[in-house]
Design a protein around this motif. Structure first.
Motif, PDB file in Angstrom:
ATOM      1  N   UNK A  13       0.814  -1.220   0.000  1.00  0.00           N
ATOM      2  CA  UNK A  13       0.000   0.000   0.000  1.00  0.00           C
ATOM      3  C   UNK A  13       0.848   1.271   0.000  1.00  0.00           C
ATOM      4  N   UNK A  14       1.987   1.264   0.665  1.00  0.00           N
ATOM      5  CA  UNK A  14       2.802   2.476   0.741  1.00  0.00           C
ATOM      6  C   UNK A  14       3.767   2.618  -0.443  1.00  0.00           C
ATOM      7  N   UNK A  15       4.019   1.508  -1.128  1.00  0.00           N
ATOM      8  CA  UNK A  15       4.962   1.557  -2.258  1.00  0.00           C
ATOM      9  C   UNK A  15       4.433   2.511  -3.332  1.00  0.00           C
ATOM     10  N   UNK A  16       5.257   3.469  -3.681  1.00  0.00           N
ATOM     11  CA  UNK A  16       4.925   4.453  -4.722  1.00  0.00           C
ATOM     12  C   UNK A  16       3.650   5.247  -4.423  1.00  0.00           C
ATOM     13  N   UNK A  17       3.320   5.431  -3.148  1.00  0.00           N
ATOM     14  CA  UNK A  17       2.128   6.182  -2.771  1.00  0.00           C
ATOM     15  C   UNK A  17       2.515   7.647  -2.563  1.00  0.00           C
ATOM     16  N   UNK A  18       2.130   8.482  -3.515  1.00  0.00           N
ATOM     17  CA  UNK A  18       2.497   9.901  -3.462  1.00  0.00           C
ATOM     18  C   UNK A  18       1.918  10.616  -2.246  1.00  0.00           C
ATOM     19  N   UNK A  19       0.735  10.216  -1.802  1.00  0.00           N
ATOM     20  CA  UNK A  19       0.098  10.896  -0.677  1.00  0.00           C
ATOM     21  C   UNK A  19       0.823  10.633   0.643  1.00  0.00           C
TER      22      UNK A  19
END
Length: 130
Positions: free
Chosen positions: A39-45
């Protein structure tokens, strides 16, 4: 009807029972940590928090494996509660919306700020024990 205020402390406290359930089940914990990593991989937010979230996931993983134990179970439960909130797609702001991770960032930010000393201590331990 009075509108309830968004309160990361109340949300965290409400998830403590579920967090303790995860802590007692190594397979569920492994799946939770894997889901959170995805879920956090490549998550811009969440980009400003990625390093701290990764450190919290690593700490939780090492605690689960019993390789790092220099933290209270209550502190780990707080971190796990934040991870549960992150992984749950149906929360205050559903994750599929454009700003869907703002509430996740608020809850995680609250927990990571409270756990700053624990994360720093773990990071030092991890650096020394590589």
């Amino acid at each position: 009807m009075k509108k309830k205020k968004f309160d990361p402390a109340r949300i965290t406290q409400g998830l403590m029972g579920k967090a303790k359930e995860y802590m007692g089940d190594s397979e569920r914990m492994k799946d939770l940590l894997s889901s959170a990593s995805i879920k956090v991989k490549d998550n811009d937010q969440l980009s400003g928090m990625i390093e701290d979230i990764g450190l919290a996931l690593s700490l939780t993983r090492d605690f689960s494996r019993k390789t790092y134990r220099d933290i209270s179970k209550g502190s780990i439960a707080s971190i796990v509660a934040g991870i549960i909130y992150l992984v749950n797609p149906v929360d205050i702001i559903p994750d599929f919306l454009m700003t869907g991770f703002l509430d996740d960032a608020a809850v995680l930010g609250y927990i990571l700020t409270r756990m700053r000393d624990e994360l720093d201590k773990y990071k030092h331990w991890k650096d020394v024990n590589r």
